[in-house]
Design a protein around this motif. Structure first.
Motif, PDB file in Angstrom:
ATOM      1  N   LEU A   1      -2.516  52.008  69.489  1.00 51.77           N
ATOM      2  CA  LEU A   1      -1.679  52.943  69.669  1.00 51.77           C
ATOM      3  C   LEU A   1      -1.028  52.065  71.027  1.00 51.77           C
ATOM      4  O   LEU A   1      -1.176  51.216  71.353  1.00 51.77           O
ATOM      5  N   THR A   2       0.095  52.925  71.575  1.00 50.90           N
ATOM      6  CA  THR A   2       1.149  52.468  72.651  1.00 50.90           C
ATOM      7  C   THR A   2       0.319  52.958  73.892  1.00 50.90           C
ATOM      8  O   THR A   2      -0.491  53.797  73.784  1.00 50.90           O
ATOM      9  N   ASP A   3       0.965  52.393  74.877  1.00 52.45           N
ATOM     10  CA  ASP A   3       0.462  52.873  76.236  1.00 52.45           C
ATOM     11  C   ASP A   3       0.805  54.428  76.592  1.00 52.45           C
ATOM     12  O   ASP A   3       0.694  54.890  77.617  1.00 52.45           O
ATOM     13  N   GLN A   4       1.732  54.991  75.676  1.00 52.18           N
ATOM     14  CA  GLN A   4       2.088  56.271  75.755  1.00 52.18           C
ATOM     15  C   GLN A   4       1.675  57.377  74.830  1.00 52.18           C
ATOM     16  O   GLN A   4       1.901  58.246  74.468  1.00 52.18           O
ATOM     17  N   ASP A   5       0.111  56.817  74.225  1.00 51.06           N
ATOM     18  CA  ASP A   5      -0.603  57.355  73.283  1.00 51.06           C
ATOM     19  C   ASP A   5       0.164  57.639  72.023  1.00 51.06           C
ATOM     20  O   ASP A   5      -0.491  58.617  71.296  1.00 51.06           O
ATOM     21  N   LYS A   6       1.199  56.926  71.516  1.00 48.11           N
ATOM     22  CA  LYS A   6       1.554  57.281  70.341  1.00 48.11           C
ATOM     23  C   LYS A   6       0.555  56.168  69.433  1.00 48.11           C
ATOM     24  O   LYS A   6       0.439  55.113  69.380  1.00 48.11           O
TER      25      LYS A   6
ATOM     26  N   ASP B   1       3.133  48.697  62.032  1.00 46.21           N
ATOM     27  CA  ASP B   1       3.713  48.747  63.068  1.00 46.21           C
ATOM     28  C   ASP B   1       3.643  47.552  64.098  1.00 46.21           C
ATOM     29  O   ASP B   1       4.395  47.448  65.359  1.00 46.21           O
ATOM     30  N   ILE B   2       2.595  46.611  63.985  1.00 48.73           N
ATOM     31  CA  ILE B   2       2.558  45.406  64.641  1.00 48.73           C
ATOM     32  C   ILE B   2       3.645  44.437  64.607  1.00 48.73           C
ATOM     33  O   ILE B   2       3.933  43.837  63.255  1.00 48.73           O
ATOM     34  N   LYS B   3       4.409  44.091  65.617  1.00 47.55           N
ATOM     35  CA  LYS B   3       5.611  43.106  65.598  1.00 47.55           C
ATOM     36  C   LYS B   3       5.367  41.992  66.270  1.00 47.55           C
ATOM     37  O   LYS B   3       4.718  42.058  67.489  1.00 47.55           O
ATOM     38  N   MET B   4       5.967  40.818  66.082  1.00 45.19           N
ATOM     39  CA  MET B   4       5.862  39.464  66.774  1.00 45.19           C
ATOM     40  C   MET B   4       6.367  39.877  68.178  1.00 45.19           C
ATOM     41  O   MET B   4       7.504  40.393  68.431  1.00 45.19           O
ATOM     42  N   GLY B   5       5.625  39.149  68.966  1.00 47.72           N
ATOM     43  CA  GLY B   5       6.175  38.886  70.464  1.00 47.72           C
ATOM     44  C   GLY B   5       5.708  40.298  71.020  1.00 47.72           C
ATOM     45  O   GLY B   5       5.673  40.190  72.448  1.00 47.72           O
ATOM     46  N   LYS B   6       5.034  41.276  70.760  1.00 48.56           N
ATOM     47  CA  LYS B   6       4.667  42.532  71.249  1.00 48.56           C
ATOM     48  C   LYS B   6       3.716  42.069  72.258  1.00 48.56           C
ATOM     49  O   LYS B   6       2.571  41.392  72.218  1.00 48.56           O
ATOM     50  N   LYS B   7       3.501  42.599  73.583  1.00 51.41           N
ATOM     51  CA  LYS B   7       2.382  42.537  74.603  1.00 51.41           C
ATOM     52  C   LYS B   7       1.470  43.734  74.219  1.00 51.41           C
ATOM     53  O   LYS B   7       1.957  44.871  74.034  1.00 51.41           O
ATOM     54  N   VAL B   8       0.467  43.094  74.284  1.00 46.14           N
ATOM     55  CA  VAL B   8      -1.006  44.122  73.915  1.00 46.14           C
ATOM     56  C   VAL B   8      -2.228  43.898  74.573  1.00 46.14           C
ATOM     57  O   VAL B   8      -2.455  42.693  74.923  1.00 46.14           O
ATOM     58  N   ASN B   9      -2.826  45.012  74.989  1.00 48.96           N
ATOM     59  CA  ASN B   9      -3.955  44.905  75.785  1.00 48.96           C
ATOM     60  C   ASN B   9      -5.012  45.334  74.616  1.00 48.96           C
ATOM     61  O   ASN B   9      -5.247  46.209  74.068  1.00 48.96           O
ATOM     62  N   VAL B  10      -5.959  44.311  74.420  1.00 52.35           N
ATOM     63  CA  VAL B  10      -7.096  44.505  73.095  1.00 52.35           C
ATOM     64  C   VAL B  10      -8.345  44.684  73.974  1.00 52.35           C
ATOM     65  O   VAL B  10      -8.770  44.006  75.075  1.00 52.35           O
TER      66      VAL B  10
ATOM     67  N   PRO C   1      -8.282  28.376  67.383  1.00 55.89           N
ATOM     68  CA  PRO C   1      -8.294  29.459  68.393  1.00 55.89           C
ATOM     69  C   PRO C   1      -9.521  30.318  68.410  1.00 55.89           C
ATOM     70  O   PRO C   1     -10.230  30.167  67.148  1.00 55.89           O
ATOM     71  N   ARG C   2      -9.992  30.983  69.388  1.00 59.87           N
ATOM     72  CA  ARG C   2     -11.216  31.839  69.513  1.00 59.87           C
ATOM     73  C   ARG C   2     -10.983  33.147  68.601  1.00 59.87           C
ATOM     74  O   ARG C   2      -9.807  33.377  68.030  1.00 59.87           O
ATOM     75  N   ARG C   3     -12.243  33.514  68.217  1.00 57.57           N
ATOM     76  CA  ARG C   3     -12.153  34.660  67.217  1.00 57.57           C
ATOM     77  C   ARG C   3     -13.010  35.879  68.030  1.00 57.57           C
ATOM     78  O   ARG C   3     -14.016  35.692  68.425  1.00 57.57           O
ATOM     79  N   ALA C   4     -12.561  37.129  67.621  1.00 58.07           N
ATOM     80  CA  ALA C   4     -13.319  38.231  68.135  1.00 58.07           C
ATOM     81  C   ALA C   4     -12.934  39.582  67.396  1.00 58.07           C
ATOM     82  O   ALA C   4     -11.916  39.427  66.647  1.00 58.07           O
ATOM     83  N   SER C   5     -13.621  40.422  67.361  1.00 54.00           N
ATOM     84  CA  SER C   5     -13.097  41.777  66.667  1.00 54.00           C
ATOM     85  C   SER C   5     -12.548  42.963  67.475  1.00 54.00           C
ATOM     86  O   SER C   5     -13.351  43.112  68.688  1.00 54.00           O
ATOM     87  N   ALA C   6     -11.608  43.171  67.422  1.00 56.52           N
ATOM     88  CA  ALA C   6     -10.838  44.240  68.200  1.00 56.52           C
ATOM     89  C   ALA C   6     -11.357  45.750  67.999  1.00 56.52           C
ATOM     90  O   ALA C   6     -11.592  46.166  66.936  1.00 56.52           O
ATOM     91  N   ASP C   7     -11.844  46.564  69.010  1.00 54.72           N
ATOM     92  CA  ASP C   7     -12.097  47.869  69.219  1.00 54.72           C
ATOM     93  C   ASP C   7     -10.833  48.614  69.275  1.00 54.72           C
ATOM     94  O   ASP C   7     -10.661  49.645  68.602  1.00 54.72           O
ATOM     95  N   GLN C   8     -10.012  48.265  70.028  1.00 60.21           N
ATOM     96  CA  GLN C   8      -8.599  49.154  70.450  1.00 60.21           C
ATOM     97  C   GLN C   8      -7.437  48.019  70.698  1.00 60.21           C
ATOM     98  O   GLN C   8      -7.983  47.120  71.396  1.00 60.21           O
ATOM     99  N   MET C   9      -6.587  48.285  70.378  1.00 64.26           N
ATOM    100  CA  MET C   9      -4.988  47.692  70.409  1.00 64.26           C
ATOM    101  C   MET C   9      -4.294  48.664  71.268  1.00 64.26           C
ATOM    102  O   MET C   9      -3.848  49.500  70.668  1.00 64.26           O
ATOM    103  N   VAL C  10      -3.691  48.475  72.577  1.00 61.22           N
ATOM    104  CA  VAL C  10      -2.716  49.159  73.311  1.00 61.22           C
ATOM    105  C   VAL C  10      -1.567  48.322  73.432  1.00 61.22           C
ATOM    106  O   VAL C  10      -1.635  47.284  74.396  1.00 61.22           O
ATOM    107  N   PHE C  11      -0.490  48.755  72.755  1.00 57.21           N
ATOM    108  CA  PHE C  11       0.658  48.160  72.910  1.00 57.21           C
ATOM    109  C   PHE C  11       1.600  48.457  74.082  1.00 57.21           C
ATOM    110  O   PHE C  11       1.648  49.532  74.153  1.00 57.21           O
ATOM    111  N   LEU C  12       1.865  47.478  74.969  1.00 58.68           N
ATOM    112  CA  LEU C  12       2.711  47.954  76.290  1.00 58.68           C
ATOM    113  C   LEU C  12       4.025  48.116  76.182  1.00 58.68           C
ATOM    114  O   LEU C  12       4.631  47.286  75.412  1.00 58.68           O
ATOM    115  N   THR C  13       4.479  49.148  76.716  1.00 59.09           N
ATOM    116  CA  THR C  13       5.961  49.558  76.411  1.00 59.09           C
ATOM    117  C   THR C  13       6.859  49.459  77.628  1.00 59.09           C
ATOM    118  O   THR C  13       7.826  49.774  77.982  1.00 59.09           O
ATOM    119  N   ASP C  14       6.105  49.351  78.966  1.00 52.93           N
ATOM    120  CA  ASP C  14       6.662  49.213  80.331  1.00 52.93           C
ATOM    121  C   ASP C  14       7.877  48.196  80.252  1.00 52.93           C
ATOM    122  O   ASP C  14       8.096  47.268  79.510  1.00 52.93           O
TER     123      ASP C  14
END
Length: 173
Positions: A61-66, A72-81, A92-105
Motif C-alpha cells: 500500500l501507499t503511505d496514504q493507505d491506498k 503497481d511496483i515501479k522502478m525508482g519508487k521509495k518504499v518502507n519494507v 545482494p542480501r535476501r529477506a521475505s517482505a511482510d509489508q511494503m509501504v510506498f512513500l508519496t511525500d
C-alpha cells in the motif's frame, strides 16, 4: 598466594562476563527497511542491496493507505519494507517482505526522480543503491554499486536540469 588469588579472580570475571545471553544478528522481531526499487523479477524486488520476496500475504500500500498490487511496483519508487528480521547474508542480501509501504511525500518523489535519472543513464546498469543525500548546493549525492561494472560509483544529480554528473577523479601520482 596473592598472585594466584588475583589471577583466579581475574579469570573468573572474564569467564562470567562471556557467558551472558548473546545478541542475534537475525532477530525474529519485525524490522523496517527503507530504500528504492531498482529491479523487479517475478515475486522479488531489489530495494537498495536487498532482494525482498513477496507473495499473496504481503501487504502492499501507499503511505496514504491506498492498496497496491504487484503491477503497481515501479522502478525508482521509495518504499518502507517491514520484514521478520531474518536476512540472508549473501550479496545482494535476501529477506521475505511482510509489508511494503510506498512513500508519496514530496521529498520521496524528488529522490525517486534522482534514482530514475541514474537508472536511465546509459553509463550505468544493475544499480544497487547505497546512499542518497541532498547537498547544501541543492544537488543530490548518490552512491551505488553497479553490478555490471562490479564497481562502487558516486554521482551528483541535478534534478532541475535532469543531469547526472560523474565527478572526474585526478591523481597526483
Amino acid at each position: 598466594m596473592k598472585k594466584c588469588l588475583t589471577v583466579m579472580i581475574l579469570f573468573s570475571c572474564i569467564l562470567f562476563t562471556g557467558c551472558g545471553p548473546s545478541a542475534s544478528v537475525n532477530s525474529q522481531a519485525s524490522t523496517d527497511f527503507i530504500g528504492f526499487v531498482t529491479q523487479l523479477e517475478n515475486n522479488q524486488v531489489l530495494i537498495n542491496d536487498v532482494w525482498f520476496s513477496f507473495d499473496q500475504q504481503t501487504v502492499m500500500l501507499t503511505d496514504q493507505d491506498k492498496k497496491l498490487h504487484k503491477e503497481d511496483i515501479k522502478m525508482g519508487k521509495k518504499v518502507n519494507v517491514t520484514f521478520n528480521g531474518e536476512m540472508q547474508e549473501s550479496y545482494p542480501r535476501r529477506a521475505s517482505a511482510d509489508q511494503m509501504v510506498f512513500l508519496t511525500d514530496k521529498e520521496s518523489k524528488i529522490e525517486e526522480t534522482v534514482v530514475n535519472l541514474v537508472m536511465s543513464d546509459p553509463r550505468f546498469s544493475q544499480v544497487v543503491i547505497q546512499s542518497i543525500e541532498k547537498n547544501p548546493t541543492g544537488l543530490y549525492s548518490l552512491r551505488f554499486k553497479d553490478l555490471s561494472l562490479d564497481r562502487d560509483v558516486h554521482v551528483m544529480v541535478n534534478v532541475e536540469n535532469e543531469r547526472v554528473i560523474v565527478p572526474i577523479h585526478t591523481s597526483t601520482k
